[in-house]
Design an enzyme around this catalytic site. Structure first.
Site, PDB file in Angstrom:
ATOM      1  CG  ASP B 294     -17.565  20.732 -27.333  1.00  0.00           C
ATOM      2  OD1 ASP B 294     -18.043  19.917 -26.531  1.00  0.00           O
ATOM      3  OD2 ASP B 294     -16.650  21.500 -27.039  1.00  0.00           O
ATOM      4  CG  HIS B 328     -17.491  16.035 -27.120  1.00  0.00           C
ATOM      5  ND1 HIS B 328     -16.870  14.991 -27.751  1.00  0.00           N
ATOM      6  CD2 HIS B 328     -16.667  17.092 -27.240  1.00  0.00           C
ATOM      7  CE1 HIS B 328     -15.715  15.410 -28.257  1.00  0.00           C
ATOM      8  NE2 HIS B 328     -15.570  16.685 -27.964  1.00  0.00           N
TER       9      HIS B 328
END
Lengths: 236, 517
Positions: B294, B328
């Site tokens: 993430d 991300h």
């Protein structure tokens, strides 16, 4: 009388009432059966009843969610159908129990976009002069269980409403037996969900529970409220 | 070029070779310790282990033909070492060693260390106390069980007996919700060091913690390391990997250092942010390598309830000489930032293969205390980053994130729900092999970004640039090779900004009051 015997008797004598309000006895019987949906001794009593109720009956609305959660996918369409009816004819006179349906609907099927509206309805109900705190606490604690905690502000808002209503209920001189059943249900459930301190309130909930169980055949007792209370009692 | 001390314990010294590169040095060099031990290095920040307590060391750096001025450093004093094996830990990868390690921790006197020697130690949660050094030796692995029924639960809130206050312990994505205790947890403690070359392994995979990750099962997923209401905490050297959710989660804590830490989670693992300081102050992250599923670093300050109630922003944070890859976002601010984020500087870092470089995620509803101000990125090299700069004021990933209120591009009256973004600065940044866009910046129409500065920026695109969505918001379509898009900004400063090979205009400004060049 054993819980399962009482519940089975009530279910077997269930009348498909034309009196269609959220908080009537039929609605609470179905809710109570829903709350007992993991109680294996009852089998598929709720499913069998729900399927016989016309989809647009409010009193089956809340309990339908329990059936939906058990994998009965066609019930989802019934719930959506009922919601469409409600959107078309929203009734300002709906009682507190309607709030449970709206909260469940918003969480399960509504996308949570209208939590603010639901919250506003709870607040409006809390401010009614003729508020019945036992009924209202029941509506709130069911809402608390249903709402998505990730939108914490609403979850916390409901907790506050519950605590305020509980303080008011404690001040009331005398509760009728149905109010006692709903108060027992909501207090015990609130303790279990850690909405209130069990150390302070669980005994009061259990006392109310015992009082109702001691007069379980009372004609004044809403059988649905009794089943809801029993369902929660099984968890304590 | 200079050799500087970054951190020290009784057994380890961390040094920095200045002006030698970003995270990696531009060439290999040698560190010579007391003219006897030589370490070859290729990183700007280097940890030197196996030192003795309370002893002076002279460390020299040899860079090519040059010997850098030596650094003299005395290690910290140490009273005793408590070896967890002496407390009953097996370290055989099977036996539950939680209690033995916990016993060593609780028995540890001041100025001492708990040593976890080589071996695999199965644990659930261990709890740290004040004035503790926990050392994970090379080859030591704290390997977590994954049966959630074995883990303690931290309730979100517990009411005080008088029902006037509440005590918050558990937290999940910015709200006070029930969670499993961290695999390594510290609460209300201070002066803690976790050091060494060993590993804390959450052992999460797609059959346990990452299976149905958005469904609460008993409680929300644990963090690998959870540091709540602590002061003076340093993590140094260790590797942390396969976290059930956020990897390192300091919460309402201050004076925190993360030095030469390695954070590793698979690129496709769920919500495995690397480091998420939430409502913390005085945070430094130095020489740390992060590769996760993430955001590599996500700076937070609570969702609405916690932010509004405690009003504790994350502030005074420095990230430097770090390498962030595969996530991300390299450095993300948000989305749980209800109490704001202030005074953050990211400098001398590498961002590689991330979807975004800087990523700001906010939305209407975060509240008037959600003020982002004085956030600066300087001297950053990015490679293969999809979109180097993304500021998204319409972030839609909340349960109610796709409402008209959140997504409307028309002005909505400012009220106590309206967040704000003030000064963001990007300076001396080289972004190569980008794909989607150079920058995608959106403020709110009713509260524009105050000042957005791009200075000395070079952006080039990959030969076969991929297409993608720059920001998770309604209305941001898939694109490729776009330039800078800026919307709802008071002042946009563009000084020496070079964008090579974009499709269409290099800069598109909508509802921008002033552009300075």
């Amino acid at each position: 009388m054993k819980v399962d015997k009482y519940v089975r008797q009530v279910a077997e004598s269930f009348q498909f009432d034309v009196n269609d309000t959220w908080g009537n006895e039929n609605s609470m019987i179905l809710q109570g059966l829903g709350l007992m949906h993991n109680y294996e001794k009852l089998g598929r009593v709720l499913e069998n009843l729900i399927k016989q109720v016309p989809y647009d009956r409010k009193y089956a609305g809340i309990a339908s969610f329990y059936v939906m959660e058990k994998g009965e996918t066609e019930v989802k369409d019934r719930i959506k159908g009922l919601m469409n009816t409600l959107n078309a004819h929203f009734d300002e006179e709906d009682d507190e129990m309607a709030l449970i349906f709206y909260t469940k609907y918003e969480t399960k099927l509504g996308g949570k976009e209208h939590y603010q509206d639901v919250m506003n309805r709870y607040k409006a109900a809390a401010e009614r002069e003729d508020i019945n705190h036992a009924y209202f606490m029941t509506a709130v604690i069911e809402g608390i269980e249903s709402i998505d905690q990730a939108i914490y502000e609403y979850y916390d808002g409901l907790k506050r409403l519950f605590k305020t209503s509980l303080r008011e209920l404690i001040l009331e001189d005398e509760l009728d037996i149905t109010d006692k059943a709903l108060a027992a249900f909501s207090i015990l459930k609130a303790c279990r969900l850690k909405v209130i301190l069990a150390e302070k309130y669980e005994k009061a909930g259990l006392d109310l529970y015992e009082q109702v169980m001691g007069d379980i055949q009372s004609k004044d007792l809403n059988k649905g409220a009794a089943i809801m209370m029993m369902a929660e009692g099984l968890l304590h | 070029m200079e050799l500087k001390l970054v951190a020290k314990t009784a057994r380890c010294v961390v040094v920095e070779l200045t002006e030698a590169g970003k995270y990696f040095t531009t060439e290999e060099y040698e560190l010579v310790i007391n003219d006897s031990v030589t370490i070859r290095g290729n990183k700007v920040i280097t940890s030197i282990y196996d030192l003795k307590p309370d002893r002076e060391y002279v460390i020299k750096a040899v860079w090519g033909d040059n010997v850098i001025k030596p650094l003299k450093v005395r290690t910290e004093k140490e009273f005793v070492t408590l070896n967890v094996k002496d407390f009953g830990a097996y370290g055989n990868g099977e036996h539950d060693d939680t209690c033995a390690i916990q016993a060593a921790i609780m028995a540890c006197p001041p100025d001492s260390r708990v040593l976890v020697p080589k071996g695999v130690y199965k644990i659930t949660s261990i709890f740290l106390k004040s004035n503790l050094t926990l050392e994970l030796a090379k080859g030591a692995v704290l390997s977590a069980f994954t049966d959630r029924t074995k883990f303690p639960i931290f309730p979100g809130v517990i009411d005080s007996y008088d029902e006037k206050e509440e005590y918050n312990i558990g937290t999940w994505e910015g709200n006070p919700l029930d969670m499993f205790s961290g695999i390594v947890t510290a609460i209300n403690a201070e002066n803690i060091v976790i050091t060494g070359e060993g590993t804390i392994d959450g052992c999460a995979d797609f059959n346990n913690w990452w299976f149905e990750p958005k469904i609460r099962k008993i409680a929300w997923r644990p963090r690998l390391v959870f540091i709540s209401h602590c002061k003076n905490v340093m993590l140094q050297g260790i590797t942390v990997q396969n976290s059930p959710s956020w990897t390192l989660h300091p919460y309402f804590s201050e004076n925190l250092s993360f030095v030469d830490v390695k954070i590793k989670n698979p690129f496709n693992s769920h919500n495995t942010d690397g480091l998420d300081p939430e409502s913390c102050k005085n945070v430094e992250v130095i020489g740390t390598h992060i590769s996760v599923g993430d955001d590599c670093i996500a700076i937070k300050s609570g969702k609405i309830y916690m932010g509004r109630k405690l009003k504790q922003p994350t502030e005074n944070m420095t990230v430097r000489q770090c390498c962030m890859r595969d996530g991300h976002g390299a450095v993300t601010v948000g989305s749980e930032i209800a109490a704001g984020v202030k005074n953050v500087k990211i400098q001398d870092c590498l961002f590689m293969n991330t979807d975004r470089g800087l990523r700001v995620k906010t939305r209407r509803g975060r509240g008037e205390d959600s003020v982002l101000d004085n956030i600066a990125f300087e001297n950053i090299d990015m490679d293969n980053v999809m979109t180097p700069f993304v500021v998204n004021s319409f972030y839609f990933c909340d349960p109610d994130g796709k409402t008209e209120y959140v997504s409307s591009k028309n002005p909505i009256p400012v009220d106590d729900r309206t967040p704000s973004i003030k000064r963001l600065t990007f300076k001396n940044i080289d972004a190569r092999n980008c794909h989607v866009a150079a920058a995608y910046i959106t403020g709110l129409p009713e509260r524009k970004i105050t000042r957005l500065t791009f200075e000395n920026i070079n952006v080039t695109y990959a030969k076969e640039a991929k297409s993608g969505v720059a920001a998770m918001m309604i209305g941001c379509d898939e694109a490729s090779r776009k330039g800078i898009f800026a919307m709802n900004v008071e002042e946009l400063v563009l000084k020496n900004v070079n964008i090579e090979g974009c499709e269409g205009e290099p800069v598109t400004a909508e509802n921008v009051d002033k552009i300075s060049k």
